[in-house]
Enzyme design. Structure first.
Site, PDB file in Angstrom:
ATOM      1  N   LYS A 100      22.791  18.063  79.424  1.00 61.72           N
ATOM      2  CA  LYS A 100      23.328  19.418  79.186  1.00 61.72           C
ATOM      3  C   LYS A 100      22.185  20.419  79.010  1.00 61.72           C
ATOM      4  O   LYS A 100      22.209  21.524  79.570  1.00 61.72           O
ATOM      5  CB  LYS A 100      24.220  19.382  77.941  1.00 61.72           C
TER       6      LYS A 100
ATOM      7  N   LEU B 169      32.418  20.934  67.761  1.00 67.47           N
ATOM      8  CA  LEU B 169      31.902  21.664  66.602  1.00 67.47           C
ATOM      9  C   LEU B 169      30.702  22.532  66.992  1.00 67.47           C
ATOM     10  O   LEU B 169      30.100  22.323  68.045  1.00 67.47           O
ATOM     11  CB  LEU B 169      31.525  20.660  65.506  1.00 67.47           C
ATOM     12  N   PRO B 170      30.335  23.485  66.125  1.00 67.70           N
ATOM     13  CA  PRO B 170      29.290  24.441  66.516  1.00 67.70           C
ATOM     14  C   PRO B 170      27.899  23.834  66.754  1.00 67.70           C
ATOM     15  O   PRO B 170      27.247  24.176  67.731  1.00 67.70           O
ATOM     16  CB  PRO B 170      29.255  25.419  65.330  1.00 67.70           C
TER      17      PRO B 170
HETATM   18  P1  NAD Z   1      33.753  28.151  68.102  1.00 69.57           P
HETATM   19  O1  NAD Z   1      32.848  28.693  67.077  1.00 69.57           O
HETATM   20  O2  NAD Z   1      34.733  29.052  68.779  1.00 69.57           O
HETATM   21  O3  NAD Z   1      34.581  26.905  67.506  1.00 69.57           O
HETATM   22  C1  NAD Z   1      34.058  25.969  66.594  1.00 69.57           C
HETATM   23  C2  NAD Z   1      35.188  25.580  65.658  1.00 69.57           C
HETATM   24  O4  NAD Z   1      34.758  24.516  64.822  1.00 69.57           O
HETATM   25  C3  NAD Z   1      35.626  26.737  64.740  1.00 69.57           C
HETATM   26  O5  NAD Z   1      37.014  26.944  64.890  1.00 69.57           O
HETATM   27  C4  NAD Z   1      35.241  26.246  63.346  1.00 69.57           C
HETATM   28  O6  NAD Z   1      36.132  26.696  62.349  1.00 69.57           O
HETATM   29  C5  NAD Z   1      35.323  24.744  63.535  1.00 69.57           C
HETATM   30  N1  NAD Z   1      34.580  23.960  62.559  1.00 69.57           N
HETATM   31  C6  NAD Z   1      33.332  24.171  62.076  1.00 69.57           C
HETATM   32  N2  NAD Z   1      32.974  23.186  61.233  1.00 69.57           N
HETATM   33  C7  NAD Z   1      34.044  22.332  61.161  1.00 69.57           C
HETATM   34  C8  NAD Z   1      34.299  21.124  60.462  1.00 69.57           C
HETATM   35  N3  NAD Z   1      33.378  20.582  59.651  1.00 69.57           N
HETATM   36  N4  NAD Z   1      35.492  20.508  60.672  1.00 69.57           N
HETATM   37  C9  NAD Z   1      36.431  21.043  61.493  1.00 69.57           C
HETATM   38  N5  NAD Z   1      36.235  22.199  62.186  1.00 69.57           N
HETATM   39  C10 NAD Z   1      35.063  22.831  62.013  1.00 69.57           C
HETATM   40  O7  NAD Z   1      32.795  27.456  69.196  1.00 69.57           O
HETATM   41  P2  NAD Z   1      33.181  27.076  70.715  1.00 69.57           P
HETATM   42  O8  NAD Z   1      32.850  28.207  71.608  1.00 69.57           O
HETATM   43  O9  NAD Z   1      34.541  26.464  70.746  1.00 69.57           O
HETATM   44  O10 NAD Z   1      32.068  25.965  70.992  1.00 69.57           O
HETATM   45  C11 NAD Z   1      32.169  24.659  70.456  1.00 69.57           C
HETATM   46  C12 NAD Z   1      31.019  23.843  70.996  1.00 69.57           C
HETATM   47  O11 NAD Z   1      31.074  23.850  72.428  1.00 69.57           O
HETATM   48  C13 NAD Z   1      29.628  24.396  70.618  1.00 69.57           C
HETATM   49  O12 NAD Z   1      28.769  23.322  70.359  1.00 69.57           O
HETATM   50  C14 NAD Z   1      29.213  25.189  71.867  1.00 69.57           C
HETATM   51  O13 NAD Z   1      27.817  25.274  72.001  1.00 69.57           O
HETATM   52  C15 NAD Z   1      29.844  24.333  72.955  1.00 69.57           C
HETATM   53  N6  NAD Z   1      30.138  25.045  74.208  1.00 69.57           N
HETATM   54  C16 NAD Z   1      30.705  26.286  74.183  1.00 69.57           C
HETATM   55  C17 NAD Z   1      30.993  26.916  75.391  1.00 69.57           C
HETATM   56  C18 NAD Z   1      31.645  28.278  75.407  1.00 69.57           C
HETATM   57  O14 NAD Z   1      31.657  28.922  76.477  1.00 69.57           O
HETATM   58  N7  NAD Z   1      32.200  28.763  74.320  1.00 69.57           N
HETATM   59  C19 NAD Z   1      30.702  26.290  76.614  1.00 69.57           C
HETATM   60  C20 NAD Z   1      30.158  25.010  76.598  1.00 69.57           C
HETATM   61  C21 NAD Z   1      29.879  24.383  75.370  1.00 69.57           C
END
Ligand code: NAD
Length: 298
Positions: free
Chosen positions: A173, A65-66
């Site tokens: 992290k 999740l975000p």
């Molecule tokens: P993203 O915004 O693409 O995806 C998050 C998803 O969570 C979205 O599809 C959203 O609709 C969903 N969501 C939000 N609230 C929700 C809820 N209550 N129930 C169900 N779904 C819900 O973000 P991401 O890039 O996939 O990143 C996710 C996590 O991983 C974040 O914490 C980010 O910091 C971490 N992260 C991202 C990366 C990257 O390169 N993108 C790398 C390492 C870590």
């Protein structure tokens, strides 16, 4: 093989869930965005109508999740999942969130006898897709032993670490990404200084890789355009690990430092530098584009 509920199917969660299906697990998935669920249905997952619906038959819950507020509202409180699931459920939160919320959820789970681990990842979308993520885990030893086999379906077995108790995964992290930001800026400054004195950035990169300045940014993620093939700097800094996410992670790192009264001067400077670059419209570009900010300091 496990029955897994996967919550959050964004840029990272989508490919991670897909790899778990490929590894032979059965998945029930939920995301607020129906299109994200549909993409996983096409891979063989069953689509749930809510988080509670997704976990109804799950042995394992994985969330991606975000931010901390989404994790807290998913798991804590009377309507949160901790209050609804059997005590033998294993919960793995792979989101990058503040260590305080991770500890809070971990401690609430422990009171109920539920195994919960914060398991943030390193590696980005490319590693999520390739199934080569690194995991840094916070929680009990028995929970880690249970988690390891599941996480191996999304990452490299040799990169799954037990960092310590609840919250330790998020601290690890934050420490890693703070260091990454600092050495990326340092690498950019060294290359910009050399180039301004007439050195070829490719030659200088080779010199530093063979010398004591060697680091990950030089080895596999050179920020200077066209020095290295297949990296964001050779593709207008897209796609990659976005500046927006680096600013988020540096904010979390500064919170971790503040909570132990550490004056993390380099981390704070990195935060100011990346925030300035973000404010100039670079939030959706790869973080190695910080080389442009550094070059503009002449
Ligand atoms: P993203 O915004 O693409 O995806 C998050 C998803 O969570 C979205 O599809 C959203 O609709 C969903 N969501 C939000 N609230 C929700 C809820 N209550 N129930 C169900 N779904 C819900 O973000 P991401 O890039 O996939 O990143 C996710 C996590 O991983 C974040 O914490 C980010 O910091 C971490 N992260 C991202 C990366 C990257 O390169 N993108 C790398 C390492 C870590």
């Amino acid at each position: 093989m496990a029955q897994i509920a996967f919550l959050g199917l964004g840029n990272m969660g989508g490919p991670m869930a897909k790899n778990l299906i490929a590894a032979g697990h059965t998945l029930a998935v939920f995301d607020l965005v129906p299109e994200a669920c549909a993409a996983l249905a096409a891979e063989g997952a069953s689509v749930a109508t809510s988080a509670l619906d997704a976990v109804s038959e799950a042995d394992v819950i994985i969330s991606m999740l975000p931010a901390g507020k989404h994790v807290a509202s998913t798991f804590l409180g009377e309507s949160g999942l901790l209050a609804q699931v059997p005590t033998d459920t294993l919960i793995l939160d792979a989101s990058t969130i503040d260590a305080t919320t991770a500890r809070e959820v971990g401690e609430a789970a422990a009171k109920l006898g539920i195994d919960f681990m914060d398991t943030p990842v390193s590696g980005g979308v490319a590693a999520a897709t390739a199934g080569t993520l690194a995991f840094m885990c916070g929680g009990s030893e028995p929970a880690f032993e249970r988690a390891r086999v599941i996480l191996a379906g999304m990452g490299s077995a040799e990169k799954i670490f037990h960092a310590g108790p609840a919250g330790a995964g998020q601290v690890a992290k934050a420490a890693n990404n703070m260091l990454l930001a600092i050495h990326m800026i340092g690498t950019c400054e060294a290359l910009a200084m050399g180039e301004a004195h007439g050195l070829d950035p490719a030659v200088l990169s080779n010199i530093m890789k063979a010398s004591s300045g060697n680091n990950w940014s030089l080895q596999v993620y050179n920020p200077w355009p066209d020095v290295m093939e297949g990296v964001p700097s050779s593709n207008q800094y897209r796609p990659g690990f976005m500046v927006d996410l680096m600013v988020k992670d540096l904010g979390l790192a500064c919170e971790v430092a503040e909570s132990c009264d550490l004056d993390n001067q380099m981390g704070k400077q990195a935060m100011a530098t990346f925030s300035s670059h973000q404010a100039q419209g670079n939030g959706d570009r790869d973080f190695s584009s910080i080389v442009e900010w550094v070059k503009a300091q002449h």
